[in-house]
Design a protein around this motif. Sequence first.
Motif, mmCIF file in Angstrom:
data_model
loop_
_atom_site.group_PDB
_atom_site.id
_atom_site.type_symbol
_atom_site.label_atom_id
_atom_site.label_comp_id
_atom_site.label_asym_id
_atom_site.label_seq_id
_atom_site.Cartn_x
_atom_site.Cartn_y
_atom_site.Cartn_z
ATOM 1 N N GLU A 62 0.854 -1.196 0.000
ATOM 2 C CA GLU A 62 0.000 0.000 0.000
ATOM 3 C C GLU A 62 0.884 1.239 0.000
ATOM 4 O O GLU A 62 1.987 1.212 0.537
ATOM 5 C CB GLU A 62 -0.885 0.031 1.244
ATOM 6 C CG GLU A 62 -1.870 -1.103 1.340
ATOM 7 C CD GLU A 62 -2.750 -0.970 2.573
ATOM 8 O OE1 GLU A 62 -3.358 0.109 2.747
ATOM 9 O OE2 GLU A 62 -2.812 -1.934 3.346
ATOM 10 N N LEU A 63 0.368 2.324 -0.576
ATOM 11 C CA LEU A 63 1.102 3.587 -0.554
ATOM 12 C C LEU A 63 1.198 4.112 0.877
ATOM 13 O O LEU A 63 0.267 3.959 1.666
ATOM 14 C CB LEU A 63 0.426 4.636 -1.420
ATOM 15 C CG LEU A 63 0.475 4.436 -2.930
ATOM 16 C CD1 LEU A 63 -0.292 5.556 -3.632
ATOM 17 C CD2 LEU A 63 1.900 4.374 -3.424
ATOM 18 N N VAL A 64 2.305 4.749 1.174
ATOM 19 C CA VAL A 64 2.521 5.377 2.470
ATOM 20 C C VAL A 64 2.189 6.870 2.380
ATOM 21 O O VAL A 64 1.586 7.441 3.290
ATOM 22 C CB VAL A 64 3.983 5.172 2.932
ATOM 23 C CG1 VAL A 64 4.261 5.891 4.241
ATOM 24 C CG2 VAL A 64 4.298 3.684 3.054
ATOM 25 N N VAL A 65 2.573 7.490 1.263
ATOM 26 C CA VAL A 65 2.341 8.918 1.023
ATOM 27 C C VAL A 65 1.668 9.085 -0.326
ATOM 28 O O VAL A 65 2.074 8.462 -1.309
ATOM 29 C CB VAL A 65 3.674 9.709 1.036
ATOM 30 C CG1 VAL A 65 3.459 11.164 0.663
ATOM 31 C CG2 VAL A 65 4.354 9.605 2.389
ATOM 32 N N GLU A 66 0.648 9.920 -0.364
ATOM 33 C CA GLU A 66 0.024 10.310 -1.622
ATOM 34 C C GLU A 66 0.499 11.710 -1.962
ATOM 35 O O GLU A 66 0.612 12.558 -1.072
ATOM 36 C CB GLU A 66 -1.505 10.340 -1.498
ATOM 37 C CG GLU A 66 -2.128 8.982 -1.364
ATOM 38 C CD GLU A 66 -3.636 9.072 -1.215
ATOM 39 O OE1 GLU A 66 -4.320 8.263 -1.836
ATOM 40 O OE2 GLU A 66 -4.116 9.945 -0.467
ATOM 41 N N THR A 67 0.777 11.935 -3.235
ATOM 42 C CA THR A 67 1.191 13.273 -3.664
ATOM 43 C C THR A 67 0.167 13.828 -4.633
ATOM 44 O O THR A 67 -0.543 13.087 -5.310
ATOM 45 C CB THR A 67 2.574 13.235 -4.336
ATOM 46 O OG1 THR A 67 2.519 12.364 -5.460
ATOM 47 C CG2 THR A 67 3.641 12.765 -3.365
ATOM 48 N N TYR A 68 0.117 15.141 -4.671
ATOM 49 C CA TYR A 68 -0.808 15.856 -5.536
ATOM 50 C C TYR A 68 -0.020 16.884 -6.326
ATOM 51 O O TYR A 68 0.053 18.045 -5.926
ATOM 52 C CB TYR A 68 -1.901 16.530 -4.700
ATOM 53 C CG TYR A 68 -2.640 15.531 -3.846
ATOM 54 C CD1 TYR A 68 -3.663 14.760 -4.382
ATOM 55 C CD2 TYR A 68 -2.282 15.329 -2.513
ATOM 56 C CE1 TYR A 68 -4.326 13.822 -3.615
ATOM 57 C CE2 TYR A 68 -2.937 14.394 -1.747
ATOM 58 C CZ TYR A 68 -3.959 13.646 -2.298
ATOM 59 O OH TYR A 68 -4.596 12.715 -1.530
ATOM 60 N N PRO A 69 0.624 16.469 -7.413
ATOM 61 C CA PRO A 69 1.466 17.387 -8.199
ATOM 62 C C PRO A 69 0.686 18.591 -8.705
ATOM 63 O O PRO A 69 -0.501 18.493 -9.018
ATOM 64 C CB PRO A 69 1.949 16.529 -9.361
ATOM 65 C CG PRO A 69 1.706 15.117 -8.953
ATOM 66 C CD PRO A 69 0.565 15.139 -7.983
ATOM 67 N N GLY A 70 1.400 19.693 -8.773
ATOM 68 C CA GLY A 70 0.814 20.901 -9.344
ATOM 69 C C GLY A 70 -0.037 21.711 -8.392
ATOM 70 O O GLY A 70 -0.541 22.755 -8.755
#
Length: 97
Positions: A62-70
């Motif tokens: 599972e992902l640990v960190v989600e990113t939201y580019p831009g």
Amino acid sequence: MSSLRISLRIYLPNGARLGPGKIGLLEAIEKRRSISAAARDFDMSYRRAWLLIDELNHAFSELVVETYPGRSHGTGAKLTPFGERLVAQFRAVERRA
């Protein structure tokens, strides 16, 4: 005895490691909602912080960190629910040790 310290480091079967540095970075990301701001808190480059997060995201199913580019206003990253549990469990084990 006040100088006694324990430092927990977990070695995962896939070769990845999890220790107080990465956990601290995750906590800073959760607080600051930004990888770059968290990196500045630890006096490290954005690239180094991003590589550590990428390593963690690939170390687990599972992902640990989600990113939201831009995005602007410092809200470009957050811990996933799995990431929040990972930090909480690491800190709990540290306290018990």
